[in-house]
Scaffold this motif. Structure first.
Motif, PDB file in Angstrom:
ATOM      1  N   LEU A  81      11.978  -1.006   0.883  1.00 15.00           N
ATOM      2  CA  LEU A  81      12.369  -1.043  -0.532  1.00 15.00           C
ATOM      3  C   LEU A  81      12.372  -2.473  -1.074  1.00 15.00           C
ATOM      4  O   LEU A  81      11.978  -2.711  -2.212  1.00 15.00           O
ATOM      5  CB  LEU A  81      13.744  -0.398  -0.725  1.00 15.00           C
ATOM      6  CG  LEU A  81      13.780   1.121  -0.635  1.00 15.00           C
ATOM      7  CD1 LEU A  81      15.223   1.616  -0.579  1.00 15.00           C
ATOM      8  CD2 LEU A  81      13.046   1.759  -1.802  1.00 15.00           C
ATOM      9  N   GLU A  82      12.798  -3.417  -0.249  1.00  9.52           N
ATOM     10  CA  GLU A  82      12.790  -4.822  -0.681  1.00  9.52           C
ATOM     11  C   GLU A  82      11.372  -5.295  -0.990  1.00  9.52           C
ATOM     12  O   GLU A  82      11.134  -5.972  -1.985  1.00  9.52           O
ATOM     13  CB  GLU A  82      13.426  -5.714   0.379  1.00  9.52           C
ATOM     14  CG  GLU A  82      14.929  -5.605   0.439  1.00  9.52           C
ATOM     15  CD  GLU A  82      15.541  -6.386   1.583  1.00  9.52           C
ATOM     16  OE1 GLU A  82      14.799  -6.901   2.458  1.00  9.52           O
ATOM     17  OE2 GLU A  82      16.783  -6.478   1.616  1.00  9.52           O
ATOM     18  N   LYS A  83      10.426  -4.930  -0.135  1.00 13.56           N
ATOM     19  CA  LYS A  83       9.041  -5.332  -0.361  1.00 13.56           C
ATOM     20  C   LYS A  83       8.452  -4.624  -1.581  1.00 13.56           C
ATOM     21  O   LYS A  83       7.663  -5.212  -2.321  1.00 13.56           O
ATOM     22  CB  LYS A  83       8.196  -5.053   0.878  1.00 13.56           C
ATOM     23  CG  LYS A  83       8.566  -5.934   2.048  1.00 13.56           C
ATOM     24  CD  LYS A  83       7.806  -5.542   3.286  1.00 13.56           C
ATOM     25  CE  LYS A  83       8.300  -6.328   4.493  1.00 13.56           C
ATOM     26  NZ  LYS A  83       7.727  -5.820   5.737  1.00 13.56           N
ATOM     27  N   LEU A  84       8.823  -3.376  -1.781  1.00 13.41           N
ATOM     28  CA  LEU A  84       8.293  -2.624  -2.912  1.00 13.41           C
ATOM     29  C   LEU A  84       8.946  -3.033  -4.233  1.00 13.41           C
ATOM     30  O   LEU A  84       8.373  -2.818  -5.298  1.00 13.41           O
ATOM     31  CB  LEU A  84       8.477  -1.128  -2.679  1.00 13.41           C
ATOM     32  CG  LEU A  84       7.637  -0.546  -1.550  1.00 13.41           C
ATOM     33  CD1 LEU A  84       8.067   0.884  -1.248  1.00 13.41           C
ATOM     34  CD2 LEU A  84       6.160  -0.615  -1.873  1.00 13.41           C
ATOM     35  N   ALA A  85      10.137  -3.633  -4.167  1.00 10.97           N
ATOM     36  CA  ALA A  85      10.827  -4.053  -5.391  1.00 10.97           C
ATOM     37  C   ALA A  85      10.003  -5.073  -6.171  1.00 10.97           C
ATOM     38  O   ALA A  85       9.983  -5.052  -7.407  1.00 10.97           O
ATOM     39  CB  ALA A  85      12.207  -4.616  -5.058  1.00 10.97           C
ATOM     40  N   ALA A  86       9.316  -5.962  -5.471  1.00  7.18           N
ATOM     41  CA  ALA A  86       8.458  -6.946  -6.153  1.00  7.18           C
ATOM     42  C   ALA A  86       7.337  -6.242  -6.917  1.00  7.18           C
ATOM     43  O   ALA A  86       7.002  -6.611  -8.040  1.00  7.18           O
ATOM     44  CB  ALA A  86       7.881  -7.934  -5.156  1.00  7.18           C
ATOM     45  N   LEU A  87       6.772  -5.212  -6.301  1.00 14.66           N
ATOM     46  CA  LEU A  87       5.742  -4.422  -6.975  1.00 14.66           C
ATOM     47  C   LEU A  87       6.334  -3.708  -8.193  1.00 14.66           C
ATOM     48  O   LEU A  87       5.720  -3.666  -9.253  1.00 14.66           O
ATOM     49  CB  LEU A  87       5.135  -3.401  -6.011  1.00 14.66           C
ATOM     50  CG  LEU A  87       4.140  -2.403  -6.587  1.00 14.66           C
ATOM     51  CD1 LEU A  87       2.915  -3.122  -7.142  1.00 14.66           C
ATOM     52  CD2 LEU A  87       3.734  -1.391  -5.545  1.00 14.66           C
ATOM     53  N   ALA A  88       7.530  -3.170  -8.045  1.00 16.58           N
ATOM     54  CA  ALA A  88       8.184  -2.453  -9.143  1.00 16.58           C
ATOM     55  C   ALA A  88       8.409  -3.360 -10.345  1.00 16.58           C
ATOM     56  O   ALA A  88       8.311  -2.926 -11.492  1.00 16.58           O
ATOM     57  CB  ALA A  88       9.509  -1.861  -8.668  1.00 16.58           C
ATOM     58  N   GLU A  89       8.694  -4.622 -10.087  1.00 19.23           N
ATOM     59  CA  GLU A  89       8.942  -5.579 -11.180  1.00 19.23           C
ATOM     60  C   GLU A  89       7.664  -5.956 -11.920  1.00 19.23           C
ATOM     61  O   GLU A  89       7.716  -6.381 -13.068  1.00 19.23           O
ATOM     62  CB  GLU A  89       9.614  -6.837 -10.628  1.00 19.23           C
ATOM     63  CG  GLU A  89      10.989  -6.601 -10.040  1.00 19.23           C
ATOM     64  CD  GLU A  89      11.990  -6.088 -11.058  1.00 19.23           C
ATOM     65  OE1 GLU A  89      11.947  -6.500 -12.230  1.00 19.23           O
ATOM     66  OE2 GLU A  89      12.833  -5.250 -10.668  1.00 19.23           O
ATOM     67  N   SER A  90       6.517  -5.802 -11.293  1.00 18.65           N
ATOM     68  CA  SER A  90       5.270  -6.247 -11.909  1.00 18.65           C
ATOM     69  C   SER A  90       4.371  -5.091 -12.372  1.00 18.65           C
ATOM     70  O   SER A  90       3.194  -5.296 -12.628  1.00 18.65           O
ATOM     71  CB  SER A  90       4.496  -7.131 -10.926  1.00 18.65           C
ATOM     72  OG  SER A  90       4.118  -6.369  -9.790  1.00 18.65           O
ATOM     73  N   LEU A  91       4.926  -3.885 -12.472  1.00 20.83           N
ATOM     74  CA  LEU A  91       4.123  -2.743 -12.886  1.00 20.83           C
ATOM     75  C   LEU A  91       3.728  -2.845 -14.359  1.00 20.83           C
ATOM     76  O   LEU A  91       4.508  -3.331 -15.180  1.00 20.83           O
ATOM     77  CB  LEU A  91       4.899  -1.433 -12.678  1.00 20.83           C
ATOM     78  CG  LEU A  91       5.142  -1.005 -11.241  1.00 20.83           C
ATOM     79  CD1 LEU A  91       6.013   0.244 -11.199  1.00 20.83           C
ATOM     80  CD2 LEU A  91       3.840  -0.759 -10.513  1.00 20.83           C
ATOM     81  N   PRO A  92       2.538  -2.359 -14.702  1.00 18.41           N
ATOM     82  CA  PRO A  92       2.153  -2.319 -16.117  1.00 18.41           C
ATOM     83  C   PRO A  92       2.993  -1.278 -16.850  1.00 18.41           C
ATOM     84  O   PRO A  92       3.700  -0.473 -16.230  1.00 18.41           O
ATOM     85  CB  PRO A  92       0.676  -1.919 -16.074  1.00 18.41           C
ATOM     86  CG  PRO A  92       0.483  -1.268 -14.763  1.00 18.41           C
ATOM     87  CD  PRO A  92       1.492  -1.868 -13.823  1.00 18.41           C
ATOM     88  N   GLU A  93       2.912  -1.265 -18.183  1.00 24.07           N
ATOM     89  CA  GLU A  93       3.731  -0.361 -18.985  1.00 24.07           C
ATOM     90  C   GLU A  93       3.470   1.110 -18.706  1.00 24.07           C
ATOM     91  O   GLU A  93       4.342   1.946 -18.931  1.00 24.07           O
ATOM     92  CB  GLU A  93       3.525  -0.645 -20.476  1.00 24.07           C
ATOM     93  CG  GLU A  93       4.194  -1.916 -20.940  1.00 24.07           C
ATOM     94  CD  GLU A  93       4.075  -2.100 -22.432  1.00 24.07           C
ATOM     95  OE1 GLU A  93       3.942  -1.110 -23.169  1.00 24.07           O
ATOM     96  OE2 GLU A  93       4.124  -3.263 -22.860  1.00 24.07           O
ATOM     97  N   ASN A  94       2.268   1.437 -18.233  1.00 26.49           N
ATOM     98  CA  ASN A  94       1.936   2.844 -17.997  1.00 26.49           C
ATOM     99  C   ASN A  94       2.291   3.311 -16.587  1.00 26.49           C
ATOM    100  O   ASN A  94       1.840   4.361 -16.142  1.00 26.49           O
ATOM    101  CB  ASN A  94       0.461   3.102 -18.287  1.00 26.49           C
ATOM    102  CG  ASN A  94      -0.458   2.298 -17.388  1.00 26.49           C
ATOM    103  OD1 ASN A  94      -0.070   1.277 -16.830  1.00 26.49           O
ATOM    104  ND2 ASN A  94      -1.685   2.747 -17.258  1.00 26.49           N
ATOM    105  N   ALA A  95       3.129   2.536 -15.881  1.00 21.50           N
ATOM    106  CA  ALA A  95       3.538   2.896 -14.524  1.00 21.50           C
ATOM    107  C   ALA A  95       5.026   2.601 -14.339  1.00 21.50           C
ATOM    108  O   ALA A  95       5.599   1.768 -15.041  1.00 21.50           O
ATOM    109  CB  ALA A  95       2.723   2.116 -13.500  1.00 21.50           C
ATOM    110  N   GLN A  96       5.629   3.320 -13.399  1.00 21.47           N
ATOM    111  CA  GLN A  96       7.047   3.105 -13.098  1.00 21.47           C
ATOM    112  C   GLN A  96       7.311   3.364 -11.625  1.00 21.47           C
ATOM    113  O   GLN A  96       6.474   3.934 -10.930  1.00 21.47           O
ATOM    114  CB  GLN A  96       7.918   4.015 -13.961  1.00 21.47           C
ATOM    115  CG  GLN A  96       7.719   5.492 -13.693  1.00 21.47           C
ATOM    116  CD  GLN A  96       8.561   6.364 -14.599  1.00 21.47           C
ATOM    117  OE1 GLN A  96       9.505   5.913 -15.232  1.00 21.47           O
ATOM    118  NE2 GLN A  96       8.229   7.641 -14.674  1.00 21.47           N
ATOM    119  N   PHE A  97       8.472   2.968 -11.173  1.00 21.84           N
ATOM    120  CA  PHE A  97       8.871   3.116  -9.779  1.00 21.84           C
ATOM    121  C   PHE A  97      10.168   3.912  -9.723  1.00 21.84           C
ATOM    122  O   PHE A  97      11.082   3.670 -10.513  1.00 21.84           O
ATOM    123  CB  PHE A  97       9.067   1.734  -9.157  1.00 21.84           C
ATOM    124  CG  PHE A  97       8.962   1.730  -7.669  1.00 21.84           C
ATOM    125  CD1 PHE A  97       7.755   1.463  -7.050  1.00 21.84           C
ATOM    126  CD2 PHE A  97      10.057   2.002  -6.875  1.00 21.84           C
ATOM    127  CE1 PHE A  97       7.644   1.459  -5.668  1.00 21.84           C
ATOM    128  CE2 PHE A  97       9.962   2.009  -5.502  1.00 21.84           C
ATOM    129  CZ  PHE A  97       8.745   1.733  -4.899  1.00 21.84           C
TER     130      PHE A  97
END
Length: 195
Positions: A81-97
């Protein structure tokens, strides 16, 4: 007909055969699909770890990255989850986590809820508590964390990613978001004209 002439006509025929097999096995968009690809995610009504009511409508209008994790495997899941949190913060507007705590039920004891909250502390994306509505989906999972992708219509898409593989999650999400790009639509049109 000599051997050289046979080789000359055999090569194009084999190439065409391989292209047809490729399209049949991989699908028109070039992706290898899991058994469940295109199936709707089960309808549900649950709450987040923070107590907010949530339904499957959370998926509407966006491509959603869903990470299923468990309290039982706290160390491994927290690291992922910690590693994926960085991805979650940089998602485009048409995506979510979204996170789903797969082994926590809404009526579980307070200690288990507190443990789940501790694991999820500091993450800005919602963490859903699994209930019986999730059973048709969760019973098919064998490992955690598992990341699945849900399109804006609430259907499972792409390939699931099992384990702590943030780069694979990023690549699959990029592929899914690219799927409806002008380039991808043009390639589909060309493939449709050929096949």
């Amino acid at each position: 007909m000599n051997i050289r002439q046979t080789k000359l006509w055999l090569l194009p025929v084999l190439t065409l055969l391989l292209l047809v097999l490729d399209a049949a096995l991989l699908g028109r968009d070039g992706a290898i699909h899991a058994d469940s690809a295109g199936a709707p995610f089960p309808a549900f009504s649950t709450v987040t770890l923070d107590g907010c009511a949530v339904t499957e409508k959370i998926f509407a209008g966006k491509t959603t990255v869903v990470c299923i994790w468990t309290v039982r495997d706290a160390g491994q899941c927290r690291a992922a989850l910690e590693k994926l949190a960085a991805l979650a913060e940089s998602l485009p507007e048409n995506a979510q986590f979204v996170g789903v705590v797969g082994d926590l039920k809404t009526d579980d004891i307070a200690e288990k809820r507190a443990a789940a909250k501790e694991i999820a502390a500091g993450f800005s994306f919602p963490q859903l508590i699994a209930n019986d509505d999730f059973a048709p989906f969760l019973t098919r999972l064998r490992n955690v964390p598992t990341v699945v992708f849900i399109d804006s219509a609430g259907r499972l898409v792409g390939q699931p990613v099992v384990g702590d593989e943030p780069e694979l999650v990023k690549k699959e999400l990029s592929r899914l978001l690219e799927k409806d790009s002008p380039r991808s639509l043009a390639l589909k049109k060309i493939q449709g004209a050929i096949f």
